[in-house]
Design a protein around this motif. Structure first.
Motif, PDB file in Angstrom:
ATOM      1  N   ALA A  23       3.276  12.314  20.619  1.00  0.00           N
ATOM      2  CA  ALA A  23       4.109  12.873  19.555  1.00  0.00           C
ATOM      3  C   ALA A  23       5.215  11.900  19.161  1.00  0.00           C
ATOM      4  CB  ALA A  23       4.702  14.205  20.002  1.00  0.00           C
ATOM      5  N   GLU A  24       5.831  11.244  20.154  1.00  0.00           N
ATOM      6  CA  GLU A  24       6.883  10.276  19.861  1.00  0.00           C
ATOM      7  C   GLU A  24       6.331   9.077  19.106  1.00  0.00           C
ATOM      8  OE1 GLU A  24       8.589   9.314  23.626  1.00  0.00           O
ATOM      9  OE2 GLU A  24       9.631  11.234  23.818  1.00  0.00           O
ATOM     10  N   GLU A  25       5.184   8.568  19.526  1.00  0.00           N
ATOM     11  CA  GLU A  25       4.570   7.429  18.836  1.00  0.00           C
ATOM     12  C   GLU A  25       4.150   7.804  17.421  1.00  0.00           C
ATOM     13  OE1 GLU A  25       1.387   5.869  21.194  1.00  0.00           O
ATOM     14  OE2 GLU A  25       2.714   5.333  22.849  1.00  0.00           O
ATOM     15  N   GLY A  26       3.657   9.025  17.262  1.00  0.00           N
ATOM     16  CA  GLY A  26       3.281   9.486  15.923  1.00  0.00           C
ATOM     17  C   GLY A  26       4.485   9.555  15.001  1.00  0.00           C
ATOM     18  N   ALA A  27       5.603  10.049  15.514  1.00  0.00           N
ATOM     19  CA  ALA A  27       6.816  10.125  14.702  1.00  0.00           C
ATOM     20  C   ALA A  27       7.298   8.729  14.321  1.00  0.00           C
ATOM     21  CB  ALA A  27       7.905  10.876  15.465  1.00  0.00           C
ATOM     22  N   ARG A  28       7.219   7.782  15.265  1.00  0.00           N
ATOM     23  CA  ARG A  28       7.620   6.396  14.955  1.00  0.00           C
ATOM     24  C   ARG A  28       6.689   5.788  13.903  1.00  0.00           C
ATOM     25  NH1 ARG A  28       7.076   4.276  20.207  1.00  0.00           N
ATOM     26  NH2 ARG A  28       7.992   5.989  21.332  1.00  0.00           N
ATOM     27  N   ALA A  29       5.400   6.062  14.032  1.00  0.00           N
ATOM     28  CA  ALA A  29       4.439   5.510  13.072  1.00  0.00           C
ATOM     29  C   ALA A  29       4.674   6.069  11.676  1.00  0.00           C
ATOM     30  CB  ALA A  29       3.016   5.809  13.530  1.00  0.00           C
ATOM     31  N   ILE A  30       4.937   7.360  11.586  1.00  0.00           N
ATOM     32  CA  ILE A  30       5.194   7.975  10.280  1.00  0.00           C
ATOM     33  C   ILE A  30       6.459   7.398   9.662  1.00  0.00           C
ATOM     34  CG2 ILE A  30       5.872  10.145   9.165  1.00  0.00           C
ATOM     35  CD1 ILE A  30       3.851  11.543  10.993  1.00  0.00           C
ATOM     36  N   ALA A  31       7.496   7.210  10.480  1.00  0.00           N
ATOM     37  CA  ALA A  31       8.743   6.627   9.966  1.00  0.00           C
ATOM     38  C   ALA A  31       8.506   5.205   9.459  1.00  0.00           C
ATOM     39  CB  ALA A  31       9.804   6.630  11.056  1.00  0.00           C
ATOM     40  N   GLU A  32       7.685   4.446  10.169  1.00  0.00           N
ATOM     41  CA  GLU A  32       7.392   3.072   9.745  1.00  0.00           C
ATOM     42  C   GLU A  32       6.618   3.061   8.428  1.00  0.00           C
ATOM     43  OE1 GLU A  32       4.878  -0.818  11.297  1.00  0.00           O
ATOM     44  OE2 GLU A  32       5.396   0.763  12.722  1.00  0.00           O
ATOM     45  N   VAL A  33       5.655   3.955   8.289  1.00  0.00           N
ATOM     46  CA  VAL A  33       4.872   4.031   7.054  1.00  0.00           C
ATOM     47  C   VAL A  33       5.766   4.413   5.884  1.00  0.00           C
ATOM     48  CG1 VAL A  33       3.069   5.377   5.892  1.00  0.00           C
ATOM     49  CG2 VAL A  33       2.666   4.472   8.176  1.00  0.00           C
ATOM     50  N   GLU A  34       6.654   5.371   6.088  1.00  0.00           N
ATOM     51  CA  GLU A  34       7.568   5.772   5.015  1.00  0.00           C
ATOM     52  C   GLU A  34       8.519   4.644   4.649  1.00  0.00           C
ATOM     53  OE1 GLU A  34       9.373   9.279   6.576  1.00  0.00           O
ATOM     54  OE2 GLU A  34       7.690  10.570   6.010  1.00  0.00           O
ATOM     55  N   ARG A  35       8.983   3.895   5.642  1.00  0.00           N
ATOM     56  CA  ARG A  35       9.876   2.760   5.380  1.00  0.00           C
ATOM     57  C   ARG A  35       9.135   1.687   4.577  1.00  0.00           C
ATOM     58  NH1 ARG A  35      11.319   2.233  10.275  1.00  0.00           N
ATOM     59  NH2 ARG A  35       9.820   0.637  10.831  1.00  0.00           N
ATOM     60  N   ASP A  36       7.886   1.410   4.957  1.00  0.00           N
ATOM     61  CA  ASP A  36       7.092   0.421   4.223  1.00  0.00           C
ATOM     62  C   ASP A  36       6.829   0.889   2.793  1.00  0.00           C
ATOM     63  OD1 ASP A  36       7.043  -1.123   6.483  1.00  0.00           O
ATOM     64  OD2 ASP A  36       4.970  -0.613   7.039  1.00  0.00           O
ATOM     65  N   ALA A  37       6.530   2.178   2.627  1.00  0.00           N
ATOM     66  CA  ALA A  37       6.263   2.710   1.292  1.00  0.00           C
ATOM     67  C   ALA A  37       7.503   2.591   0.411  1.00  0.00           C
ATOM     68  CB  ALA A  37       5.806   4.163   1.384  1.00  0.00           C
ATOM     69  N   ALA A  38       8.670   2.830   0.972  1.00  0.00           N
ATOM     70  CA  ALA A  38       9.906   2.705   0.194  1.00  0.00           C
ATOM     71  C   ALA A  38      10.130   1.259  -0.238  1.00  0.00           C
ATOM     72  CB  ALA A  38      11.093   3.202   1.018  1.00  0.00           C
ATOM     73  N   SER A  39       9.854   0.309   0.643  1.00  0.00           N
ATOM     74  CA  SER A  39      10.037  -1.097   0.268  1.00  0.00           C
ATOM     75  C   SER A  39       9.009  -1.520  -0.783  1.00  0.00           C
ATOM     76  CB  SER A  39       9.958  -2.006   1.493  1.00  0.00           C
ATOM     77  OG  SER A  39       8.659  -2.004   2.033  1.00  0.00           O
ATOM     78  N   ILE A  40       7.817  -0.978  -0.700  1.00  0.00           N
ATOM     79  CA  ILE A  40       6.790  -1.290  -1.707  1.00  0.00           C
ATOM     80  C   ILE A  40       7.198  -0.730  -3.065  1.00  0.00           C
ATOM     81  CG2 ILE A  40       4.425  -0.745  -2.417  1.00  0.00           C
ATOM     82  CD1 ILE A  40       3.650  -1.020   0.559  1.00  0.00           C
ATOM     83  N   ARG A  41       7.700   0.516  -3.095  1.00  0.00           N
ATOM     84  CA  ARG A  41       8.142   1.101  -4.364  1.00  0.00           C
ATOM     85  C   ARG A  41       9.295   0.303  -4.964  1.00  0.00           C
ATOM     86  NH1 ARG A  41       7.280   5.883  -1.507  1.00  0.00           N
ATOM     87  NH2 ARG A  41       9.486   5.984  -0.971  1.00  0.00           N
ATOM     88  N   LYS A  42      10.211  -0.156  -4.117  1.00  0.00           N
ATOM     89  CA  LYS A  42      11.343  -0.950  -4.599  1.00  0.00           C
ATOM     90  C   LYS A  42      10.852  -2.258  -5.216  1.00  0.00           C
ATOM     91  CE  LYS A  42      15.650  -3.019  -2.987  1.00  0.00           C
ATOM     92  NZ  LYS A  42      16.501  -3.275  -1.826  1.00  0.00           N
ATOM     93  N   ASN A  43       9.895  -2.902  -4.567  1.00  0.00           N
ATOM     94  CA  ASN A  43       9.339  -4.155  -5.086  1.00  0.00           C
ATOM     95  C   ASN A  43       8.586  -3.902  -6.388  1.00  0.00           C
ATOM     96  OD1 ASN A  43       8.819  -6.942  -4.994  1.00  0.00           O
ATOM     97  ND2 ASN A  43       6.800  -6.563  -4.124  1.00  0.00           N
ATOM     98  N   MET A  44       7.857  -2.792  -6.474  1.00  0.00           N
ATOM     99  CA  MET A  44       7.127  -2.477  -7.705  1.00  0.00           C
ATOM    100  C   MET A  44       8.094  -2.259  -8.863  1.00  0.00           C
ATOM    101  SD  MET A  44       4.074  -0.020  -6.295  1.00  0.00           S
ATOM    102  CE  MET A  44       3.618   0.512  -7.924  1.00  0.00           C
ATOM    103  N   GLU A  45       9.222  -1.583  -8.607  1.00  0.00           N
ATOM    104  CA  GLU A  45      10.225  -1.386  -9.656  1.00  0.00           C
ATOM    105  C   GLU A  45      10.783  -2.727 -10.124  1.00  0.00           C
ATOM    106  OE1 GLU A  45      13.252   1.270  -8.278  1.00  0.00           O
ATOM    107  OE2 GLU A  45      11.786   2.840  -7.783  1.00  0.00           O
ATOM    108  N   ARG A  46      11.040  -3.629  -9.183  1.00  0.00           N
ATOM    109  CA  ARG A  46      11.560  -4.950  -9.538  1.00  0.00           C
ATOM    110  C   ARG A  46      10.556  -5.716 -10.392  1.00  0.00           C
ATOM    111  NH1 ARG A  46      10.913 -10.044  -7.672  1.00  0.00           N
ATOM    112  NH2 ARG A  46       9.466  -9.344  -6.070  1.00  0.00           N
ATOM    113  N   LEU A  47       9.301  -5.701  -9.972  1.00  0.00           N
ATOM    114  CA  LEU A  47       8.265  -6.422 -10.727  1.00  0.00           C
ATOM    115  C   LEU A  47       8.038  -5.791 -12.107  1.00  0.00           C
ATOM    116  CD1 LEU A  47       5.707  -7.073  -7.865  1.00  0.00           C
ATOM    117  CD2 LEU A  47       7.244  -8.724  -8.941  1.00  0.00           C
ATOM    118  N   ARG A  48       8.104  -4.453 -12.177  1.00  0.00           N
ATOM    119  CA  ARG A  48       7.932  -3.775 -13.459  1.00  0.00           C
ATOM    120  C   ARG A  48       9.047  -4.178 -14.419  1.00  0.00           C
ATOM    121  NH1 ARG A  48       7.963   1.263 -11.838  1.00  0.00           N
ATOM    122  NH2 ARG A  48       5.719   1.304 -11.574  1.00  0.00           N
TER     123      ARG A  48
END
Length: 81
Positions: A23-48
């Motif tokens: 459960a702890e590893e799953g929570a860490r993995a989900i947090a990492e995926v959300e953090r990566d998704a936020a950085s990807i969205r930020k980069n997409m906004e910059r490129l757009r």
């Protein structure tokens, strides 16, 4: 009266520990995926924004530049057989 459960066995303690770790590893993995998704969205906004600025600049230059003069194609005489 309620019956009291006996002390947990070592196997059930190990199972509970594995579930807690999973459960702890799953929570860490989900947090990492959300953090990566936020950085990807930020980069997409910059490129757009860069793309839209480039397209606006190209459109402004196209309005200012005179239309290209179309060259007249030479006629080719075809031989009918």
């Amino acid at each position: 009266m309620t019956a009291r459960k006996p002390d947990p066995s070592p196997a059930s303690l190990a199972r509970a520990d594995r579930q807690r770790l999973a459960a702890e590893e799953g929570a860490r993995a989900i947090a990492e995926v959300e953090r990566d998704a936020a950085s990807i969205r930020k980069n997409m906004e910059r490129l757009r924004a860069l793309r839209e600025a480039r397209e606006a600049k190209a459109a402004a230059e196209a309005e200012l530049a005179p239309a290209p003069i179309a060259k007249k194609k030479a006629r080719v005489k075809r031989i009918v057989r």
